[in-house]
Each structure stands twice: as structure tokens, then as C-alpha cells.
Write a protein that holds these residues in place. Structure first.
Motif, PDB file in Angstrom:
ATOM      1  N   MET A  38      23.724 -61.590  -8.014  1.00 19.98           N
ATOM      2  CA  MET A  38      23.843 -63.162  -7.962  1.00 19.98           C
ATOM      3  C   MET A  38      25.116 -62.747  -6.699  1.00 19.98           C
ATOM      4  O   MET A  38      25.307 -61.802  -6.005  1.00 19.98           O
ATOM      5  CB  MET A  38      24.476 -62.709  -8.871  1.00 19.98           C
ATOM      6  CG  MET A  38      25.381 -62.038  -9.692  1.00 19.98           C
ATOM      7  SD  MET A  38      27.018 -62.427 -10.791  1.00 19.98           S
ATOM      8  CE  MET A  38      27.676 -63.532  -9.277  1.00 19.98           C
ATOM      9  N   ALA A  39      25.588 -64.003  -6.460  1.00 12.78           N
ATOM     10  CA  ALA A  39      26.465 -64.045  -5.266  1.00 12.78           C
ATOM     11  C   ALA A  39      27.117 -65.652  -5.389  1.00 12.78           C
ATOM     12  O   ALA A  39      25.557 -66.385  -5.807  1.00 12.78           O
ATOM     13  CB  ALA A  39      26.375 -63.658  -4.686  1.00 12.78           C
ATOM     14  N   ILE A  40      28.082 -65.810  -5.132  1.00 10.40           N
ATOM     15  CA  ILE A  40      28.039 -67.276  -4.456  1.00 10.40           C
ATOM     16  C   ILE A  40      29.479 -68.053  -4.152  1.00 10.40           C
ATOM     17  O   ILE A  40      31.017 -67.293  -4.723  1.00 10.40           O
ATOM     18  CB  ILE A  40      28.098 -68.419  -5.457  1.00 10.40           C
ATOM     19  CG1 ILE A  40      26.710 -69.540  -5.666  1.00 10.40           C
ATOM     20  CG2 ILE A  40      29.167 -70.172  -5.504  1.00 10.40           C
ATOM     21  CD1 ILE A  40      26.523 -70.763  -5.915  1.00 10.40           C
TER      22      ILE A  40
ATOM     23  N   ASP B 237      22.801 -59.454   0.663  1.00 11.04           N
ATOM     24  CA  ASP B 237      23.053 -59.121  -0.609  1.00 11.04           C
ATOM     25  C   ASP B 237      23.904 -58.964  -0.989  1.00 11.04           C
ATOM     26  O   ASP B 237      24.655 -57.978  -2.786  1.00 11.04           O
ATOM     27  CB  ASP B 237      22.100 -57.868  -1.346  1.00 11.04           C
ATOM     28  CG  ASP B 237      20.232 -58.387  -1.232  1.00 11.04           C
ATOM     29  OD1 ASP B 237      20.225 -59.571  -1.319  1.00 11.04           O
ATOM     30  OD2 ASP B 237      19.427 -57.435  -0.839  1.00 11.04           O
ATOM     31  N   TYR B 238      25.161 -58.760  -1.002  1.00 15.28           N
ATOM     32  CA  TYR B 238      26.446 -58.597  -1.236  1.00 15.28           C
ATOM     33  C   TYR B 238      27.893 -60.018  -0.268  1.00 15.28           C
ATOM     34  O   TYR B 238      27.278 -60.773   0.324  1.00 15.28           O
ATOM     35  CB  TYR B 238      27.216 -57.160   0.325  1.00 15.28           C
ATOM     36  CG  TYR B 238      26.577 -56.031  -0.255  1.00 15.28           C
ATOM     37  CD1 TYR B 238      27.315 -55.516  -1.124  1.00 15.28           C
ATOM     38  CD2 TYR B 238      25.574 -55.804  -0.021  1.00 15.28           C
ATOM     39  CE1 TYR B 238      26.390 -54.428  -1.858  1.00 15.28           C
ATOM     40  CE2 TYR B 238      24.501 -54.767   0.139  1.00 15.28           C
ATOM     41  CZ  TYR B 238      25.208 -53.780  -1.252  1.00 15.28           C
ATOM     42  OH  TYR B 238      24.652 -52.730  -2.109  1.00 15.28           O
TER      43      TYR B 238
ATOM     44  N   GLY C 132      29.426 -55.962  -3.838  1.00  8.54           N
ATOM     45  CA  GLY C 132      27.733 -55.785  -4.388  1.00  8.54           C
ATOM     46  C   GLY C 132      27.406 -56.919  -5.232  1.00  8.54           C
ATOM     47  O   GLY C 132      27.829 -56.667  -6.389  1.00  8.54           O
ATOM     48  N   LEU C 133      26.318 -57.260  -5.199  1.00  2.00           N
ATOM     49  CA  LEU C 133      25.769 -58.083  -5.997  1.00  2.00           C
ATOM     50  C   LEU C 133      24.658 -57.995  -6.945  1.00  2.00           C
ATOM     51  O   LEU C 133      24.136 -58.228  -8.357  1.00  2.00           O
ATOM     52  CB  LEU C 133      25.288 -58.874  -5.103  1.00  2.00           C
ATOM     53  CG  LEU C 133      25.738 -59.903  -4.031  1.00  2.00           C
ATOM     54  CD1 LEU C 133      25.260 -60.970  -3.338  1.00  2.00           C
ATOM     55  CD2 LEU C 133      27.618 -60.599  -4.693  1.00  2.00           C
ATOM     56  N   SER C 134      23.836 -56.916  -6.590  1.00  2.00           N
ATOM     57  CA  SER C 134      23.140 -55.964  -7.607  1.00  2.00           C
ATOM     58  C   SER C 134      23.716 -54.600  -8.634  1.00  2.00           C
ATOM     59  O   SER C 134      22.854 -54.899  -9.474  1.00  2.00           O
ATOM     60  CB  SER C 134      22.067 -55.859  -7.151  1.00  2.00           C
ATOM     61  OG  SER C 134      21.869 -55.003  -6.349  1.00  2.00           O
ATOM     62  N   ALA C 135      24.280 -54.413  -7.968  1.00  2.00           N
ATOM     63  CA  ALA C 135      24.928 -53.368  -8.574  1.00  2.00           C
ATOM     64  C   ALA C 135      26.124 -52.896  -7.625  1.00  2.00           C
ATOM     65  O   ALA C 135      26.260 -52.499  -6.823  1.00  2.00           O
ATOM     66  CB  ALA C 135      23.491 -52.013  -8.736  1.00  2.00           C
TER      67      ALA C 135
ATOM     68  N   ASP D  86      20.722 -60.915   9.741  1.00  2.00           N
ATOM     69  CA  ASP D  86      19.908 -58.797  10.325  1.00  2.00           C
ATOM     70  C   ASP D  86      21.003 -58.379  10.119  1.00  2.00           C
ATOM     71  O   ASP D  86      21.453 -57.571  10.754  1.00  2.00           O
ATOM     72  CB  ASP D  86      19.499 -59.571  11.739  1.00  2.00           C
ATOM     73  CG  ASP D  86      20.572 -59.671  12.917  1.00  2.00           C
ATOM     74  OD1 ASP D  86      22.294 -60.008  12.461  1.00  2.00           O
ATOM     75  OD2 ASP D  86      21.217 -59.995  13.955  1.00  2.00           O
ATOM     76  N   ASP D  87      21.639 -58.354   8.766  1.00  2.00           N
ATOM     77  CA  ASP D  87      22.745 -56.786   8.695  1.00  2.00           C
ATOM     78  C   ASP D  87      24.500 -57.298   9.229  1.00  2.00           C
ATOM     79  O   ASP D  87      25.450 -56.198   9.477  1.00  2.00           O
ATOM     80  CB  ASP D  87      22.431 -55.733   8.224  1.00  2.00           C
ATOM     81  CG  ASP D  87      21.645 -55.973   7.564  1.00  2.00           C
ATOM     82  OD1 ASP D  87      21.224 -55.557   6.124  1.00  2.00           O
ATOM     83  OD2 ASP D  87      20.210 -54.423   8.084  1.00  2.00           O
TER      84      ASP D  87
END
Length: 413
Positions: free
Chosen positions: A14-16, A138-139, A161-164, A195-196
Motif C-alpha cells: 500500500m501507499a498514498i 513501491d515505497y 516500505g509498502l509491502s513489508a 525508473d527508481d
């Protein structure tokens, strides 16, 4: 300041980021969700008379004006408030709070398999605070620039971190940007380069002689600067409200980077430039005088919607170049097509005289930009804005609330 790290992995990615009031920041809007996804929307609201709680409510749809939800007896009551929300895709919300003299904290929220709002992990602390934030990959990231620290040459970035995993932070130098060595920069906004890396505006607030727009591309993982772009046609890119810093940069679906300047500082027109994908300089053939297109208004916030279409929040009064609007109201809205230079004032929403607090940060879903607004003497309501035409239609009503703060679609697991 002790870091209260999250002790459990986040089960739902997640993230917003949605920045609000005196600490709002402009997050990158989430990727539109494909049709026919099964799930619910998670809506964050405040209620009259409460300054210490936020309510998180599930909703089946945001589009129907005959539908309503209410925090009374339903949803999740969380004992804290947030000055900013972040949303990523269709997995949850992150709320973060600018602490002023206190700790800057955050908390994650989602919807569980039974359809109820829930917290994810523990409340965490953002090291050294923040003034700007955004989602990259993802962050979620927050930045505190060096001008607020004891050592003004050092900034702090928190990586959520958004997943773990747990939030991590690291420091970096803000006085080593190519061409501006020895000058301390404040960073405004994080626009995901896909692109990171991210694009951010550099504000050399101690150097009033710098009247150009300056943008840096920074690797989000290493914090190494990949490029610095400068152009004399615009002044600094970014919106300002008290300690808030609003991003005015957005990356189009084809990789072009649009850089706006609302002319909050400097002597130039309020307008926009573009850095073409892979280019090392601004496109010398592209400039859009948005001050002229809007009949003389400057702006505070910019949100990417779809492709190269953006939503812009304009001030309600006209100002001369070099004069800052400060805390004046900004609740006029336009949809702009950057490639075609098409400008449309948003139609179908209340006039700014009847909408004192402006819009919530947009959430893009199935081709529409959903925003929450509160009309005078009415409950807050969602409106769906068509990015192609700027026409808005009424949607879900939130009864017994005074403000819609954020929304995200949560796919059922």
C-alpha cells in the motif's frame, strides 16, 4: 527522537500521499485501477467537533450522488489526525502527520477480507520530520531539507516500505548539486520517474539571486543525483503555505516531465516547461504561459491525472509577479492538456465562494479524478472530474462529517 518502528510486516502492499492544510504535499496520484476489480473504497474523513480523531469508512462506490456513508456507528475511529495521506494503486492508505514541535508520525490503513477498515502494523515515527513527500515505485518517501536542521547542508529522507519491512532513514548532502555547489537547497516534491528515480524542485532560499527554475533527478535507492536541469524562463517550481511545500512536477505516461511554476517566488510568469524523456535539458521549444491562459491567475498545487493531463488549483485573487499570496484562498480549478495546450476551467463544482476549504487530493479511478469537497451548509461530497473535458459530476455523500481527506480503492484479497 526515538524511532517507533513498525514491528510487523504489512500484509497488504500500500501507499498514498495526500498533503493537506499547512503540511500538505503533492503526492503522485495512483495508477488507475482496471475495471471489474472486486473490492471497496477506503475513505478518510474528519468530523465536526473532533480535532483528535480520523474516521476510515468503506464504500462500495464514489460515483453515485444518491449513495451516502456516515462515520456514526460504522468504520474505524483512529485516535489521531493526519496532515497528509499517500495512496498507491489499490491496496491501502498511509497517513502521515507533520508534528510541528512534536514527533512526525505515520500509520497504515487498509480494508480486511471481510470488508472492514483496519490498521496495518503499528504507528511509526518519521525521523527528523518532513516538509515534502511522495510515492516512488513501491515505497513512500518523506524529505526534511537541511534548512530546518542544525547542519543546513544535510537533509533527511525516510523510506516507508509498502509491502513489508520497517521505515528506514538516511541523510544526504543538499549543497552538492551540479552547478550549485556550496548552496543549500530545499527539496520540493517527489515525482516518480518510473525508473527508481524521482524529480524534485530545488529551492535555494538563502540565495535570492537565483531566479531560475532548477530541477534535480535523484536515484531513490542511493540518493545519488543523476541530473540537474535549470532554465531561466520560469522561477522556482513549487507551492508554499506556511511550512507546506507543494510539488508542481509531474511525469506523463510517455516519460516527459512537466515542470510548473505558480510564481510564488521570483519575477517570471506562472507557466510550465517540459523535459523530454531522456533529455539532458529543458525543451527550448516548449513554454506555456498559464498565467495568460487563466486570465491572470497564479496557482498553488498541481496534480497529474492521466497521460499529459493535469489538474491545477489557482488562487482566487490575482497577484503581481514577485508578490506571494501567503495564506490566501486557492479554490479555483482547471484541467489542462499539456501536449495540446488546452485549458478548461472545471465545471459542475460549487463556486469558490461556496467552497472555502477547496478540494481533497484527487484519486484517479477508471478514467475519472475523484475529489472530495465541502459546500457551505452541506455535508462533504465526492465529485468525479472528467480529465478530457473538466466537467464534474456529483458522487457519494459523507453524512455527519465536515471534510473528506482521502480515498483509495482497495482490491479484495
Amino acid at each position: 527522537m526515538k524511532n517507533q518502528l513498525i514491528k510487523q510486516s504489512w500484509i497488504y502492499a500500500m501507499a498514498i500521499l495526500t498533503l493537506v492544510a499547512c503540511t500538505e504535499e503533492n503526492p503522485v496520484p495512483p495508477t488507475p485501477v482496471k475495471e471489474n476489480k472486486e473490492g471497496k473504497f477506503l475513505v478518510a474523513v474528519s468530523v465536526p467537533g473532533s480535532t483528535t480523531a480520523t474516521y476510515f469508512l468503506p464504500a462500495n462506490s464514489l460515483a453515485n450522488e444518491k449513495d451516502s456513508i456516515s462515520p456514526k456507528g460504522t468504520g474505524l475511529e483512529f485516535t489521531n489526525t493526519f496532515t497528509q495521506f499517500m495512496s498507491y494503486g489499490h491496496v491501502g492508505l498511509v497517513g502521515i502527520k507533520y508534528g510541528r514541535g512534536d514527533a512526525h508520525i505515520g500509520q497504515r490503513f487498509t480494508i480486511n477480507p471481510s470488508g472492514a477498515a483496519m490498521t496495518v502494523g503499528n504507528q511509526f515515527e518519521i525521523q527528523n520530520g518532513f516538509v515534502t513527500a511522495g510515492v516512488v515505485g513501491d515505497y513512500a518517501y518523506t524529505i526534511m531539507s537541511g534548512y530546518r536542521a542544525a547542519d543546513k547542508t544535510v537533509g533527511t529522507m525516510n523510506r516507508i516500505g509498502l509491502s513489508a519491512g520497517e521505515p528506514q532513514f538516511q541523510t544526504f548532502k543538499v549543497n552538492q548539486f551540479n552547478g550549485f555547489e556550496g548552496k543549500n537547497a530545499a527539496l520540493i516534491g517527489l515525482a516518480d520517474g518510473k525508473d527508481d528515480a524521482f524529480y524534485t524542485s530545488l529551492h535555494f532560499h538563502e540565495n535570492t539571486d537565483i531566479d531560475n527554475v532548477v530541477v534535480a533527478k535523484i536515484n531513490a535507492k542511493t540518493l545519488k543525483t543523476e541530473a540537474v536541469y535549470s532554465d531561466s524562463r520560469l522561477s522556482i517550481s513549487g507551492g508554499f503555505y506556511r511550512s507546506a511545500r507543494y510539488s508542481q512536477i509531474g511525469v506523463a505516461s510517455n516519460g516527459d516531465v512537466y515542470v510548473f511554476s505558480g510564481n510564488n517566488f521570483g519575477t517570471k510568469k506562472a507557466g510550465a516547461l517540459v523535459i523530454r524523456k531522456g533529455a539532458t535539458t529543458f525543451d527550448k521549444g516548449y513554454f506555456w504561459d498559464l498565467e495568460a491562459a487563466s486570465a491572470g491567475y497564479r496557482f498553488s498545487k498541481v496534480w497529474p491525472l492521466l497521460d499529459d493531463i493535469f489538474l491545477i488549483e489557482f488562487y482566487n485573487k490575482k497577484y503581481e509577479a514577485g508578490k506571494q499570496p501567503g495564506m490566501d484562498a486557492s479554490s479555483q480549478y482547471a484541467v489542462v492538456n499539456m501536449k495540446e495546450k488546452k485549458f478548461n476551467w472545471v465545471k459542475g463544482i460549487p463556486t469558490y465562494n461556496n467552497m472555502p476549504s477547496g478540494l481533497s487530493w484527487p484519486y484517479v479511478f477508471e478514467g475519472k479524478a475523484y475529489v472530495g469537497l465541502t459546500e457551505l451548509d452541506k455535508f462533504p461530497q465526492f465529485y468525479a472530474i472528467d480529465p478530457q473535458t473538466g466537467t464534474a459530476k456529483k458522487g457519494l455523500v459523507v453524512k455527519d462529517a465536515n471534510e473528506i481527506q482521502a480515498a483509495a480503492f482497495i482490491e479484495k484479497k
